[in-house]
Design an enzyme around this catalytic site. Structure first.
Site, PDB file in Angstrom:
ATOM      1  N   CYS A  15      10.679 -12.132  55.478  1.00  0.00           N
ATOM      2  CA  CYS A  15      11.344 -13.053  54.556  1.00  0.00           C
ATOM      3  C   CYS A  15      11.895 -14.265  55.308  1.00  0.00           C
ATOM      4  CB  CYS A  15      12.475 -12.351  53.819  1.00  0.00           C
ATOM      5  SG  CYS A  15      13.320 -13.426  52.631  1.00  0.00           S
ATOM      6  N   ARG A  31       2.384 -14.344  45.408  1.00  0.00           N
ATOM      7  CA  ARG A  31       2.546 -15.374  44.381  1.00  0.00           C
ATOM      8  C   ARG A  31       1.372 -15.447  43.412  1.00  0.00           C
ATOM      9  NH1 ARG A  31       3.882 -20.373  48.156  1.00  0.00           N
ATOM     10  NH2 ARG A  31       2.522 -19.154  49.535  1.00  0.00           N
TER      11      ARG A  31
END
Length: 331
Positions: free
Chosen positions: A100, A225
């Site tokens: 992340c 995504r």
């Protein structure tokens, strides 16, 4: 792909994404063909587990096995303890977040920030693996920066520590989500380690999945995504890789099926979060689904302003009914 005792039907994984891969979305993606679907990242700081957000992230009631919980933190002992406690709560695989790039995560020296401290990474991996009897996997990046692509070192540390599988995003921490994913580093890593590797980053189609798998030699693909508003991408890629490797055609999802998938997703969001929060969480998913369809600007504008589940659903029913009629007239 096999991880521990878990034999997966295919090698397709849903990338864990904070604020996106909650239980309703994971369940939907699994139904649509994803075999591996980690939770949103859970902090290793157990003092924060009392919040509604943390409780929801650790809610796996009724979720198809294996239940994969991703944890994040910068202290080896806290990470090991968080892994143990999550296993006690039903986690069947623990996933460690070293990928992340979000500022609020990196400010706590967690996520991809750890890539600059290889000794700390080694300690976190080893102590977490030693703390639990279930498999531990890793989500990481190709390195700290384009000038320091230390993904190979991290991957070898992971294998030596007993990590069962590794997912590698083809960008560095410094890249965040900009530019294009590069697969040369992942290709090199796959040639040097003997644990399963998922390639992650910019895989948006059947053809791209085939290309990156062939180029990197990776064992599977992890998609993030590209699955937002399009959970059926897993089914499409699975079919393509298994049955149609020479075809470049993309299977179109019928508008009636899109309507049905969206309705199920929204109903599960309302049930999971409750009316008030569910309607608001649904807004971003509505945007992802509807922006892929033509003529949705007006209904999208109305749906994201709706304050009740009844109003949101009614707007969608009306729009899809007209869209189906238009399609039938054109046929």
């Amino acid at each position: 792909m096999k991880i521990g005792k878990w034999q997966f039907e295919n090698s397709l994984a849903l990338a864990p994404m904070a604020g996106v891969t909650d239980r309703p979305f994971r369940e939907l993606c699994k139904k649509m063909g994803a075999s591996f679907a980690p939770s949103e990242m859970v902090t290793s700081d157990t003092r924060l587990w009392h919040t509604d957000k943390s409780r929801r992230r650790m809610d796996h009631e009724g979720e198809p096995e294996p239940r994969v919980v991703q944890i994040a933190g910068a202290d080896p002992e806290m990470m090991a303890n968080a892994a143990r406690l999550n296993v006690e709560r039903g986690a069947q695989i623990i996933d460690i977040n070293l990928g992340c790039p979000a500022k609020k995560v990196c400010k706590r020296r967690a996520g991809s920030y750890l890539l600059k401290d290889e000794d700390l990474v080694k300690a976190i991996l080893q102590e977490t693996v030693d703390a639990v009897s279930v498999p531990v996997t890793l989500k990481t990046r190709t390195g700290w920066s384009p000038e320091k692509r230390n993904g190979m070192t991290i991957a070898k540390l992971a294998e030596d520590a007993g990590i069962a599988a590794i997912a590698i995003h083809g960008r560095t921490r410094e890249d965040r989500f900009g530019g294009h994913a590069e697969y040369d580093t992942i290709r090199s890593i796959k040639r040097e380690i003997n644990i399963p590797v998922w390639v992650n980053g910019d895989v948006t189609s059947n053809k791209k999945a085939r290309q990156v798998l062939d180029y990197t030699g990776a064992d599977g693909v992890m998609i993030g995504r590209a699955a937002q508003g399009r959970p059926w991408i897993f089914r499409e890629i699975a079919h393509y890789l298994k049955d149609s490797p020479q075809s470049e055609a993309v299977t179109e999802t019928d508008i009636c099926e899109v309507r049905d998938i969206l309705k199920i997703h929204l109903k599960n969001l309302y049930a999971f979060y409750g009316e008030h929060t569910g309607v608001r969480v649904a807004r971003k998913h509505l945007s992802w689904y509807l922006k892929q369809l033509t003529g949705t600007a007006t209904v999208l504008s109305q749906a994201v302003r709706a304050t009740s589940s009844v109003d949101q659903m009614a707007l969608l029913e009306t729009w899809f009914a007209e869209a189906v009629r238009s399609k039938e007239r054109a046929a």
